[in-house]
Write an enzyme that holds these catalytic residues in place. Structure first.
Site, PDB file in Angstrom:
ATOM      1  N   ARG A  83     -24.475  36.782   1.334  1.00 42.56           N
ATOM      2  CA  ARG A  83     -24.216  35.471   1.921  1.00 42.56           C
ATOM      3  C   ARG A  83     -22.972  35.507   2.807  1.00 42.56           C
ATOM      4  NH1 ARG A  83     -26.381  30.588  -0.187  1.00 42.56           N
ATOM      5  NH2 ARG A  83     -28.124  30.967  -1.600  1.00 42.56           N
ATOM      6  N   ASN A 136     -16.608  21.705  -2.587  1.00 45.81           N
ATOM      7  CA  ASN A 136     -17.903  21.270  -2.084  1.00 45.81           C
ATOM      8  C   ASN A 136     -19.070  21.850  -2.878  1.00 45.81           C
ATOM      9  OD1 ASN A 136     -19.968  20.593   0.269  1.00 45.81           O
ATOM     10  ND2 ASN A 136     -20.155  22.777  -0.166  1.00 45.81           N
ATOM     11  N   TYR A 170     -27.254  16.657 -12.961  1.00 49.59           N
ATOM     12  CA  TYR A 170     -26.558  16.521 -11.681  1.00 49.59           C
ATOM     13  C   TYR A 170     -25.732  15.244 -11.615  1.00 49.59           C
ATOM     14  CZ  TYR A 170     -25.735  16.295  -6.659  1.00 49.59           C
ATOM     15  OH  TYR A 170     -25.138  16.203  -5.430  1.00 49.59           O
ATOM     16  N   LYS A 188     -21.484  14.726 -11.351  1.00 52.23           N
ATOM     17  CA  LYS A 188     -20.779  14.038 -10.276  1.00 52.23           C
ATOM     18  C   LYS A 188     -19.896  12.907 -10.802  1.00 52.23           C
ATOM     19  CE  LYS A 188     -22.174  16.750  -7.123  1.00 52.23           C
ATOM     20  NZ  LYS A 188     -21.205  17.702  -6.517  1.00 52.23           N
TER      21      LYS A 188
END
Length: 235
Positions: A37, A81, A137, A141
């Site tokens: 990557r 991020n 998820y 958050k």
């Protein structure tokens, strides 16, 4: 010129944030999960200052990422991020919560920290005693927003903010997403260079402070949550 480190910056919103900040003349250090990557993104963002490599789901790699970043000096801004959306709650907890928590404690203190949260945090489940097994998820958050509130208090000299990028058409968001892609990273770009200390602890959506789950402001919940993270990570 601002020096900025961005986790998860080989694709999606992290990549777009990095690209915009580089084009604006900032020194941006990228993060890639592996060497392949890193090789791929280096061809697309040739003006990136450095690329740090490591898997955020692996504790040894997280420690290595922190060491790599600190070897480069002290950054003006760190943007957390990176994130995953998967049914594997343990992986979600490690990447979306434990990694940014640990890196915040390990990386040399920057002037600004930006955590990428999500509007999906509102009303999410939070089982403090079973985090690895229950962190989906949305829960991750909400926990990111708790981290924002906790570190905004612990680090008074650092501007700590959280961002809801919206539901945008990235690899994670999917083609059915209805939000504006550019606005999905514009808040991060702005917050990466702000000098406005009055906004620390705030949660932003499309450049403006936005409403959020008020559990994040619960002092007792913050204390319990931080204590549990310390128990889990031994840090």
């Amino acid at each position: 010129m601002t020096s900025i480190f961005i986790t998860g910056s080989t694709e999606g919103l992290g990549y777009l944030t990095a690209k915009n900040l580089i084009e604006s003349g900032n020194d941006v250090t990228l993060h890639a999960r592996n060497q392949q990557r890193a090789n791929d993104v280096s061809k697309k963002l040739q003006n990136a200052k450095h690329i740090v490599i490591g898997d955020l789901s692996n504790r040894k790699d997280v420690d290595s990422i922190a060491n790599q970043v600190n070897d480069l000096g002290t950054f003006d801004t760190v943007i957390y991020n990176a994130g995953v959306s998967t049914s594997d709650t343990d992986l979600t907890f490690k990447v979306n919560v434990i990694a940014p928590y640990l890196l915040t404690t390990l990386i040399n203190r920057p002037k600004r920290i930006v955590y990428v949260s999500s509007g999906m945090h509102k009303g999410a489940r939070l089982d403090i005693n079973n985090l690895p097994r229950t962190t989906d998820y949305s829960s991750s958050k909400l926990q990111v927003l708790l981290l924002t509130k906790i570190f905004a208090k612990q680090l008074p000299d650092t501007i700590v903010t959280a961002v809801d990028p919206g539901w945008v058409p990235t690899g994670m968001g999917g083609s059915m997403a209805t939000d504006d892609l550019t606005m999905g990273y514009t808040s991060q770009v702005k917050l990466a260079t702000t000098n406005d200390h009055s906004i620390t602890g705030s949660y932003f959506y499309h450049l403006k402070p936005d409403s959020y789950d008020q559990r994040a402001d619960d002092i007792d919940l913050q204390r319990q949550y931080l204590q549990k993270l310390q128990e889990i990570t031994k840090r």
